[in-house]
Design a protein around this motif. Structure first.
Motif, PDB file in Angstrom:
ATOM      1  N   GLY A 145      41.251  11.877 -16.315  1.00 23.97           N
ATOM      2  CA  GLY A 145      39.965  11.560 -15.709  1.00 23.97           C
ATOM      3  C   GLY A 145      38.961  11.036 -16.713  1.00 23.97           C
ATOM      4  O   GLY A 145      38.232  10.080 -16.447  1.00 23.97           O
ATOM      5  N   LEU A 146      38.909  11.655 -17.890  1.00 25.99           N
ATOM      6  CA  LEU A 146      37.984  11.190 -18.924  1.00 25.99           C
ATOM      7  C   LEU A 146      38.369   9.810 -19.443  1.00 25.99           C
ATOM      8  O   LEU A 146      37.493   8.966 -19.683  1.00 25.99           O
ATOM      9  N   LEU A 147      39.669   9.558 -19.623  1.00 28.64           N
ATOM     10  CA  LEU A 147      40.102   8.227 -20.067  1.00 28.64           C
ATOM     11  C   LEU A 147      39.799   7.166 -19.012  1.00 28.64           C
ATOM     12  O   LEU A 147      39.352   6.062 -19.345  1.00 28.64           O
ATOM     13  N   LEU A 148      40.031   7.503 -17.764  1.00 34.19           N
ATOM     14  CA  LEU A 148      39.737   6.566 -16.684  1.00 34.19           C
ATOM     15  C   LEU A 148      38.243   6.281 -16.613  1.00 34.19           C
ATOM     16  O   LEU A 148      37.819   5.129 -16.467  1.00 34.19           O
ATOM     17  N   PHE A 149      37.425   7.324 -16.750  1.00 34.18           N
ATOM     18  CA  PHE A 149      35.981   7.123 -16.732  1.00 34.18           C
ATOM     19  C   PHE A 149      35.532   6.287 -17.926  1.00 34.18           C
ATOM     20  O   PHE A 149      34.662   5.414 -17.799  1.00 34.18           O
ATOM     21  N   GLY A 150      36.106   6.541 -19.085  1.00 31.62           N
ATOM     22  CA  GLY A 150      35.768   5.735 -20.258  1.00 31.62           C
ATOM     23  C   GLY A 150      36.092   4.270 -20.045  1.00 31.62           C
ATOM     24  O   GLY A 150      35.320   3.384 -20.426  1.00 31.62           O
ATOM     25  N   ALA A 151      37.239   4.006 -19.427  1.00 32.20           N
ATOM     26  CA  ALA A 151      37.621   2.618 -19.153  1.00 32.20           C
ATOM     27  C   ALA A 151      36.676   1.980 -18.132  1.00 32.20           C
ATOM     28  O   ALA A 151      36.237   0.835 -18.312  1.00 32.20           O
ATOM     29  N   VAL A 152      36.339   2.716 -17.083  1.00 33.24           N
ATOM     30  CA  VAL A 152      35.443   2.176 -16.051  1.00 33.24           C
ATOM     31  C   VAL A 152      34.040   1.955 -16.617  1.00 33.24           C
ATOM     32  O   VAL A 152      33.415   0.917 -16.388  1.00 33.24           O
ATOM     33  N   ALA A 153      33.529   2.930 -17.371  1.00 37.22           N
ATOM     34  CA  ALA A 153      32.185   2.793 -17.949  1.00 37.22           C
ATOM     35  C   ALA A 153      32.155   1.672 -18.986  1.00 37.22           C
ATOM     36  O   ALA A 153      31.187   0.902 -19.043  1.00 37.22           O
ATOM     37  N   GLY A 154      33.196   1.561 -19.784  1.00 37.28           N
ATOM     38  CA  GLY A 154      33.253   0.481 -20.770  1.00 37.28           C
ATOM     39  C   GLY A 154      33.306  -0.884 -20.109  1.00 37.28           C
ATOM     40  O   GLY A 154      32.629  -1.823 -20.534  1.00 37.28           O
ATOM     41  N   LEU A 155      34.109  -1.001 -19.063  1.00 35.56           N
ATOM     42  CA  LEU A 155      34.184  -2.264 -18.333  1.00 35.56           C
ATOM     43  C   LEU A 155      32.845  -2.590 -17.686  1.00 35.56           C
ATOM     44  O   LEU A 155      32.394  -3.737 -17.708  1.00 35.56           O
ATOM     45  N   GLY A 156      32.199  -1.579 -17.118  1.00 39.29           N
ATOM     46  CA  GLY A 156      30.881  -1.797 -16.525  1.00 39.29           C
ATOM     47  C   GLY A 156      29.853  -2.223 -17.550  1.00 39.29           C
ATOM     48  O   GLY A 156      29.003  -3.080 -17.288  1.00 39.29           O
ATOM     49  N   TYR A 157      29.923  -1.636 -18.733  1.00 40.54           N
ATOM     50  CA  TYR A 157      28.992  -2.015 -19.799  1.00 40.54           C
ATOM     51  C   TYR A 157      29.221  -3.454 -20.246  1.00 40.54           C
ATOM     52  O   TYR A 157      28.279  -4.215 -20.432  1.00 40.54           O
ATOM     53  N   VAL A 158      30.481  -3.825 -20.387  1.00 44.11           N
ATOM     54  CA  VAL A 158      30.794  -5.183 -20.826  1.00 44.11           C
ATOM     55  C   VAL A 158      30.360  -6.200 -19.771  1.00 44.11           C
ATOM     56  O   VAL A 158      29.813  -7.260 -20.104  1.00 44.11           O
ATOM     57  N   LEU A 159      30.582  -5.889 -18.501  1.00 43.15           N
ATOM     58  CA  LEU A 159      30.249  -6.838 -17.447  1.00 43.15           C
ATOM     59  C   LEU A 159      28.757  -6.909 -17.156  1.00 43.15           C
ATOM     60  O   LEU A 159      28.269  -7.935 -16.685  1.00 43.15           O
ATOM     61  N   SER A 160      28.015  -5.840 -17.420  1.00 40.24           N
ATOM     62  CA  SER A 160      26.599  -5.834 -17.069  1.00 40.24           C
ATOM     63  C   SER A 160      25.672  -6.070 -18.247  1.00 40.24           C
ATOM     64  O   SER A 160      24.484  -6.201 -18.055  1.00 40.24           O
ATOM     65  N   SER A 161      26.196  -6.115 -19.470  1.00 39.13           N
ATOM     66  CA  SER A 161      25.311  -6.319 -20.609  1.00 39.13           C
ATOM     67  C   SER A 161      24.788  -7.748 -20.599  1.00 39.13           C
ATOM     68  O   SER A 161      25.530  -8.688 -20.296  1.00 39.13           O
ATOM     69  N   PRO A 162      23.515  -7.914 -20.917  1.00 40.87           N
ATOM     70  CA  PRO A 162      22.964  -9.273 -20.889  1.00 40.87           C
ATOM     71  C   PRO A 162      23.594 -10.133 -21.974  1.00 40.87           C
ATOM     72  O   PRO A 162      23.862  -9.676 -23.077  1.00 40.87           O
ATOM     73  N   GLN A 163      23.830 -11.363 -21.631  1.00 42.51           N
ATOM     74  CA  GLN A 163      24.427 -12.302 -22.576  1.00 42.51           C
ATOM     75  C   GLN A 163      23.361 -12.733 -23.585  1.00 42.51           C
ATOM     76  O   GLN A 163      22.234 -13.004 -23.221  1.00 42.51           O
ATOM     77  N   ALA A 164      23.741 -12.783 -24.827  1.00 36.34           N
ATOM     78  CA  ALA A 164      22.819 -13.253 -25.855  1.00 36.34           C
ATOM     79  C   ALA A 164      22.631 -14.756 -25.681  1.00 36.34           C
ATOM     80  O   ALA A 164      23.592 -15.486 -25.430  1.00 36.34           O
ATOM     81  N   PRO A 165      21.401 -15.222 -25.791  1.00 32.15           N
ATOM     82  CA  PRO A 165      21.196 -16.669 -25.636  1.00 32.15           C
ATOM     83  C   PRO A 165      21.857 -17.421 -26.784  1.00 32.15           C
ATOM     84  O   PRO A 165      21.966 -16.924 -27.900  1.00 32.15           O
ATOM     85  N   ALA A 166      22.311 -18.587 -26.474  1.00 37.59           N
ATOM     86  CA  ALA A 166      22.949 -19.423 -27.492  1.00 37.59           C
ATOM     87  C   ALA A 166      21.904 -19.843 -28.519  1.00 37.59           C
ATOM     88  O   ALA A 166      20.751 -20.111 -28.159  1.00 37.59           O
ATOM     89  N   PRO A 167      22.275 -19.903 -29.789  1.00 34.44           N
ATOM     90  CA  PRO A 167      21.297 -20.307 -30.797  1.00 34.44           C
ATOM     91  C   PRO A 167      20.877 -21.752 -30.564  1.00 34.44           C
ATOM     92  O   PRO A 167      21.692 -22.620 -30.270  1.00 34.44           O
ATOM     93  N   THR A 168      19.584 -21.962 -30.681  1.00 33.86           N
ATOM     94  CA  THR A 168      19.062 -23.314 -30.472  1.00 33.86           C
ATOM     95  C   THR A 168      18.514 -23.853 -31.781  1.00 33.86           C
ATOM     96  O   THR A 168      18.024 -23.109 -32.621  1.00 33.86           O
ATOM     97  N   ARG A 169      18.613 -25.152 -31.913  1.00 31.29           N
ATOM     98  CA  ARG A 169      18.033 -25.801 -33.085  1.00 31.29           C
ATOM     99  C   ARG A 169      16.572 -26.094 -32.787  1.00 31.29           C
ATOM    100  O   ARG A 169      16.199 -26.324 -31.641  1.00 31.29           O
ATOM    101  N   SER A 170      15.803 -26.125 -33.819  1.00 29.95           N
ATOM    102  CA  SER A 170      14.407 -26.504 -33.619  1.00 29.95           C
ATOM    103  C   SER A 170      14.377 -28.005 -33.324  1.00 29.95           C
ATOM    104  O   SER A 170      15.179 -28.775 -33.854  1.00 29.95           O
ATOM    105  N   PRO A 171      13.461 -28.429 -32.464  1.00 30.54           N
ATOM    106  CA  PRO A 171      13.424 -29.856 -32.112  1.00 30.54           C
ATOM    107  C   PRO A 171      13.050 -30.684 -33.336  1.00 30.54           C
ATOM    108  O   PRO A 171      12.302 -30.239 -34.204  1.00 30.54           O
ATOM    109  N   PRO A 172      13.583 -31.869 -33.417  1.00 25.63           N
ATOM    110  CA  PRO A 172      13.266 -32.714 -34.583  1.00 25.63           C
ATOM    111  C   PRO A 172      11.792 -33.119 -34.577  1.00 25.63           C
ATOM    112  O   PRO A 172      11.167 -33.214 -33.529  1.00 25.63           O
ATOM    113  N   ASN A 173      11.280 -33.353 -35.747  1.00 24.00           N
ATOM    114  CA  ASN A 173       9.902 -33.774 -35.904  1.00 24.00           C
ATOM    115  C   ASN A 173       9.822 -35.252 -35.539  1.00 24.00           C
ATOM    116  O   ASN A 173      10.382 -36.109 -36.214  1.00 24.00           O
TER     117      ASN A 173
END
Length: 190
Positions: A150-178
């Protein structure tokens, strides 16, 4: 069966209440309604389980006690699980009808409700599977196996939920050219 209902029923109801914007009274009305439906449908859907209880009742129970206990306990437990799953599926991050009076006893906390509900379902599934083996295995081995699984199953479910619900980091952007005129033609200013 009464011990199974007493161990797993309240956490599932509390988790449903934490997820439901309407609160405790709404959750209890839903559980009672589902239980009434399950009392009618359980003999049709779970007749093999009731037959097993009639053929080989648990120690200390008559055949009739085993059948009635399984029927009533199963209806209560299935209604709590169905209510939790329905509440999880109708979850909205922005509830329209939040009833603060319905959450005086149990707070509205969806994240904790999801975690408690997932933990309760994982442990219920694990103990059900190991409970089948408990007739041929020693009780201590079956209990340890149920807790670890039960604990292993819960760990797998909670880990999967964390991975699927964590916000995606924005892609790095370059500063606009001058793009000033000085950059194109030196010495030319605005």
């Amino acid at each position: 069966m009464i011990w199974v209902v007493l161990i797993f029923g309240p956490p599932l109801i509390v988790a449903s209440t934490m997820l439901s914007p309407q609160g405790f009274a709404f959750t209890m009305n839903a559980v009672v309604g589902y239980a009434g439906i399950m009392l009618l449908l359980l003999p049709i859907g779970a007749w093999p389980l009731l037959l097993i209880q009639a053929v080989a009742p648990p120690r200390g129970q008559s055949r009739l006690q085993a059948i009635i206990s399984t029927w009533l306990g199963g209806a209560a437990l299935v209604s709590a699980v169905m209510n939790l799953l329905a509440t999880m599926l109708e979850y909205s991050p922005h509830p329209l009808h939040l009833d603060p009076t319905g959450h005086e006893l149990i707070a509205y906390n969806p994240r904790a409700g999801f975690m408690l509900g997932a933990f309760g379902l994982c442990m219920l599934l694990s103990t059900g599977c190991w409970g089948v083996l408990a007739r041929v295995l020693p009780g201590s081995i079956a209990l340890r196996g149920a807790v670890v699984t039960g604990l292993l199953l819960f760990g797998a479910v909670a880990g999967l939920g964390y991975v699927l619900s964590s916000p995606q980091a924005p892609a790095p952007t370059r500063s606009p050219p001058n793009l000033s005129l000085e950059h194109i033609r030196p010495g030319l200013s605005r």
